[in-house]
Design a protein around this motif. Structure first.
Motif, mmCIF file in Angstrom:
data_model
loop_
_atom_site.group_PDB
_atom_site.id
_atom_site.type_symbol
_atom_site.label_atom_id
_atom_site.label_comp_id
_atom_site.label_asym_id
_atom_site.label_seq_id
_atom_site.Cartn_x
_atom_site.Cartn_y
_atom_site.Cartn_z
ATOM 1 N N LYS A 1 -3.525 -0.104 7.554
ATOM 2 C CA LYS A 1 -3.746 0.242 6.090
ATOM 3 C C LYS A 1 -4.786 -0.559 5.379
ATOM 4 C CE LYS A 1 0.214 2.997 5.165
ATOM 5 N NZ LYS A 1 0.763 2.855 6.363
ATOM 6 N N ASN A 2 -5.068 -1.693 5.945
ATOM 7 C CA ASN A 2 -5.961 -2.705 5.551
ATOM 8 C C ASN A 2 -7.364 -2.977 6.121
ATOM 9 O OD1 ASN A 2 -4.783 -3.956 2.721
ATOM 10 N ND2 ASN A 2 -2.938 -3.624 3.998
ATOM 11 N N ALA B 1 -6.813 7.861 11.637
ATOM 12 C CA ALA B 1 -7.862 6.769 11.014
ATOM 13 C C ALA B 1 -9.065 7.209 11.129
ATOM 14 C CB ALA B 1 -7.571 5.312 11.531
ATOM 15 N N ASP C 1 -9.036 7.746 2.131
ATOM 16 C CA ASP C 1 -7.994 6.908 2.880
ATOM 17 C C ASP C 1 -6.372 7.688 2.953
ATOM 18 O OD1 ASP C 1 -6.971 6.897 0.308
ATOM 19 O OD2 ASP C 1 -7.447 4.475 -0.045
ATOM 20 N N GLN C 2 -5.511 7.131 3.342
ATOM 21 C CA GLN C 2 -4.241 7.745 3.329
ATOM 22 C C GLN C 2 -3.639 8.259 1.974
ATOM 23 O OE1 GLN C 2 -1.020 5.504 5.707
ATOM 24 N NE2 GLN C 2 -2.615 5.608 7.587
ATOM 25 N N THR D 1 -11.445 2.523 0.748
ATOM 26 C CA THR D 1 -10.469 2.442 1.854
ATOM 27 C C THR D 1 -10.530 1.549 3.110
ATOM 28 O OG1 THR D 1 -10.413 3.920 3.855
ATOM 29 C CG2 THR D 1 -12.204 4.512 2.207
ATOM 30 N N GLY D 2 -9.444 0.996 3.378
ATOM 31 C CA GLY D 2 -9.046 -0.015 4.327
ATOM 32 C C GLY D 2 -9.772 0.675 5.586
ATOM 33 N N ASP D 3 -9.425 2.151 5.712
ATOM 34 C CA ASP D 3 -9.761 2.562 7.139
ATOM 35 C C ASP D 3 -11.216 2.355 7.542
ATOM 36 O OD1 ASP D 3 -7.687 5.061 6.001
ATOM 37 O OD2 ASP D 3 -7.027 3.653 7.268
ATOM 38 N N THR D 4 -12.070 2.514 6.639
ATOM 39 C CA THR D 4 -13.560 2.277 6.873
ATOM 40 C C THR D 4 -13.796 0.736 7.325
ATOM 41 O OG1 THR D 4 -14.181 1.773 4.692
ATOM 42 C CG2 THR D 4 -14.238 4.262 5.107
ATOM 43 N N THR E 1 0.855 -1.238 -0.001
ATOM 44 C CA THR E 1 0.072 0.126 -0.006
ATOM 45 C C THR E 1 0.793 1.431 0.070
ATOM 46 O OG1 THR E 1 -1.676 -1.127 1.177
ATOM 47 C CG2 THR E 1 -1.823 1.334 1.228
ATOM 48 N N CYS F 1 -9.555 10.368 8.579
ATOM 49 C CA CYS F 1 -9.928 9.741 7.481
ATOM 50 C C CYS F 1 -11.138 9.180 7.212
ATOM 51 C CB CYS F 1 -8.904 8.802 6.819
ATOM 52 S SG CYS F 1 -7.404 9.625 6.986
ATOM 53 N N LEU F 2 -11.818 8.623 8.247
ATOM 54 C CA LEU F 2 -13.087 7.926 8.200
ATOM 55 C C LEU F 2 -14.068 8.936 7.907
ATOM 56 C CD1 LEU F 2 -14.317 5.356 8.482
ATOM 57 C CD2 LEU F 2 -14.550 5.760 10.972
#
Lengths: 481, 201
Positions: free
Chosen positions: B119-120, B168, B177-178, B4-7, A155, B171-172
């Motif tokens: 990140k995931n 995080a 995402d990042q 986005t992984g963050d969500t 990533t 971002c959410l």
């Protein structure tokens, strides 16, 4: 006085870490050099495609193929013997990605193809003061030049491709001061194995290491690379050595190093990174560890992670000394007795830790006028096409071939075993690589990490052995045939 | 990844645990190198802990706790210290998530694995030794993780805090995402490139 790490970090801050009531973002850090290979990039390029993004700075990318590539030559029609179709497809995908996004690739046929951590320094792309990343945990190798170099995930590979930046929380600093002269037959590999054994497999977690002291100053660049390479094996993100005249002498005249007036300007700047010779000692590290080099013996791992280290003359720890691990069982060892004398099935000389010219010279100094023992196999895999060419010019390959060893094409090979260069279940491999995790070199294969000198001595003896007796009667290290 | 992984990390994880009571579980164990020739990120669960779950002939190791893993009910992995050490392969969190895990509890995580996991949307939860000892002594134990509040509730033991990741959460809330965040820093990045003429390789 700020440490080398802090100076480089500060130079690369694009956006400071957020204030406590802000968005919470870590520091946005600029990346000078991005190393790319076939294994940890395909999903990142796919992400760029799906978002319609370009690579921001293609001139800051250095790409090669090393992990999935066979180390046996192509056949008459130019087909390489990939281990699987999927491995071939991965390499072909990387070719396509580099072409589509405008990145120069040192692929098959390039005189600069090789292990990514070998070719960066070789080309002079790796320079003091830089931030360097790669989707590979052994990126710390480049720290030998006084660069901040660390491994990232896929990533993050995408982040750097698209923005040339990373979001990074500032790590702690760990100073490792190594003082004194190394004994005969003791190399940088023994030093780093000893260090990892001393501070433990997670002794550097959350930290960037700076190695300094008289022992480090006395090392040539290839030794410093070996030292920094294994920083991740004690959990550290990066390891580094302040640049000095040895560094500058190595870089001068290399294809991607600055030239002419730019060279003089660059060296003047690089000298400010190191400060005065005593700077490292007077820098404030969050933590400082001192190592007495004169106590370091040729060292080997006995277990299933790189922190399980003993001197070659020592005993394997007893079973009850590591209760939460099954290392003894996996390694078929009882404990309480020496590792020396264990039968060796394969010796592997290679990997980003120990596949450079000085490593091959070191191994060859043992192999000259000797043979690989019956019942033992020896693979010698140069780190790059440049290393191969230089070694062949000196005739090192003939020494290995005459001894009964295999002389292979450059690549990561048995270090990770992705290309099919693996050991069979139960076989014992004495390896100059960096990891002895279970299954790393093949399912149920047993790995003993060692220096090129020790590994070569083991090939001759057919068992784990101290290389020093062979030095007494044989040629000195670095001897040219 | 664009979703986005963050969500994915948002919300509550109410689940039972699966224990791997070993120190220093490295990413070569989590997914062996032979499976890294893939160019995909999906479907790696079948290779997760491959050598632990399957015999060389491909048959299952019926006695291994991972073979009794019920993904719908056991979304929290509990492991010894220094989880995820070694190789930087992001295939490790991809494989763990594909196997059904949403969080890992350990007393210590290796740096790169922790970064890759966050990140995931695989949540690394750091707990002190007493909590770890309890969890490791009680396999298949009910836990509840409130990600936004940074709380782990261990049935029969208590509720414990773990550090929140304010970025995080930001971002959410922004629905980014990042990478989106980094791309929004274009002005600063361009200014940096112009001002400091950074070193070129």
């Amino acid at each position: 006085m700020p440490t080398l790490f802090e100076k480089i970090w500060q130079r690369h801050v694009v956006r400071e870490e957020s204030a406590p009531n802000g968005d919470g973002a870590p520091t946005v850090l600029y990346i000078d050099l991005h190393l790319l290979h076939e294994v940890t990039t395909p999903q990142a390029f796919a992400e760029l495609r799906s978002r319609g993004l370009q690579v921001r700075r293609t001139n800051r990318c250095l790409a090669t193929i090393d992990h999935s590539t066979p180390t046996l030559p192509a056949d008459a029609s130019g087909n390489y013997p990939y281990v699987t179709d999927q491995a071939r497809e991965q390499v072909e995908t990387f070719y396509r990605n580099c072409a589509d996004f405008g990145i120069e690739l040192h692929g098959w046929g390039s005189p600069h193809r090789g292990i990514v951590h070998v070719i960066g320094p070789e080309l002079g792309a790796t320079q003091p003061g830089m931030t360097i990343v790669c989707g590979d945990s052994h990126t710390a190798t480049h720290g030998a030049f006084g660069a901040l170099a660390f491994g990232i995930g896929t990533t993050e590979v995408g982040h750097v491709l698209a923005s040339q930046c990373l979001l990074q929380s500032k790590p702690a600093t760990l100073g490792i001061q190594i003082e004194g002269e190394l004994g005969r037959g003791v190399s940088a590999k023994d030093v780093i194995l000893h260090v990892i054994g001393a501070i433990g497999i997670d002794g550097g977690t959350g930290s960037v290491i700076e190695y300094f002291g008289s022992t480090v100053r006395a090392m040539d660049m290839e030794s410093r690379m070996t030292l920094c390479n294994m920083s991740i094996e004690c959990g550290a993100r990066a390891g580094m050595v302040a640049p000095d005249e040895v560094t500058f002498a190595y870089l001068r005249g290399r294809p991607m190093a600055p030239a002419g007036a730019d060279w003089d300007r660059a060296v003047a700047d690089w000298k400010t990174l190191a400060g005065d010779p005593a700077s490292a000692a007077s820098s404030t590290f969050d933590r400082l560890v001192k190592i007495d080099a004169s106590l370091i013996q040729p060292s080997v791992t006995w277990g299933t992670h790189p922190g399980m280290v003993i001197p070659i003359t020592g005993n394997v720890p007893r079973r009850d000394e590591s209760p939460n691990e099954d290392a003894h069982e996996y390694m078929h060892l009882q404990g309480g007795s020496p590792l020396a004398g264990e039968h060796v099935d394969i010796v592997f000389i290679g990997s980003c830790t120990n596949s450079r010219l000085s490593d091959l010279r070191s191994a060859a100094s043992i192999m000259q006028n000797r043979k690989v023992a019956a019942g033992t196999r020896m693979l010698v895999v140069p780190g790059s096409e440049q290393v191969r060419a230089a070694a062949e010019k000196e005739g090192l390959h003939r020494i290995f071939l005459a001894a009964g060893a295999e002389w292979r094409e450059p690549g990561c090979s048995m270090c990770i075993g992705m290309n099919g260069d693996i050991a069979q279940p139960g076989e014992l491999v004495v390896s100059t690589s960096n990891r002895n995790f279970k299954g790393r070199q093949g399912r149920n294969a047993r790995t003993v990490l060692a220096s090129p000198l020790t590994a070569a001595a083991c090939a001759v003896a057919g068992c784990v052995t101290d290389p020093r007796p062979m030095l007494e009667n044989g040629p000195m290290m670095g001897t040219r045939p | 990844m664009s979703t986005t992984g963050d969500t994915k990390a948002a919300g509550i994880i109410q689940s039972r645990t699966l224990n791997l009571p070993f120190d220093n579980i490295d990413t070569d164990q989590i997914i062996p190198a032979q499976f890294l020739t893939t160019t995909e990120r999906e479907g790696l669960g079948r290779f997760c802990f491959f050598h632990w779950r399957f015999n060389p002939d491909g048959s299952s190791k019926a006695e291994h706790p991972l073979m009794h893993h019920v993904p719908a009910e056991q979304q929290v992995l509990v492991a010894g210290p220094n989880f995820g050490c070694g190789s930087s392969r992001e295939h490790a969190p991809w494989a763990l998530m594909d196997l059904g895990f949403r969080a890992v509890i350990s007393s210590r995580f290796a740096d790169i694995f922790r970064n890759n996991s966050i990140k995931n949307g695989l949540l690394p939860v750091v707990m002190e030794q007493t909590v770890m000892e309890f969890l490791l002594a009680h396999p298949n134990h009910p836990v509840r993780i409130d990600i936004a509040a940074g709380k782990l509730e261990v049935s029969g033991l208590g509720t414990f805090s773990f550090p929140l990741d304010p970025f995080a959460a930001y971002c959410l809330a922004q629905g980014i995402d990042q990478l989106d965040f980094l791309l929004r820093q274009e002005t600063d990045i361009a200014r940096y490139e112009n001002a400091s003429s950074p070193q070129s390789p």
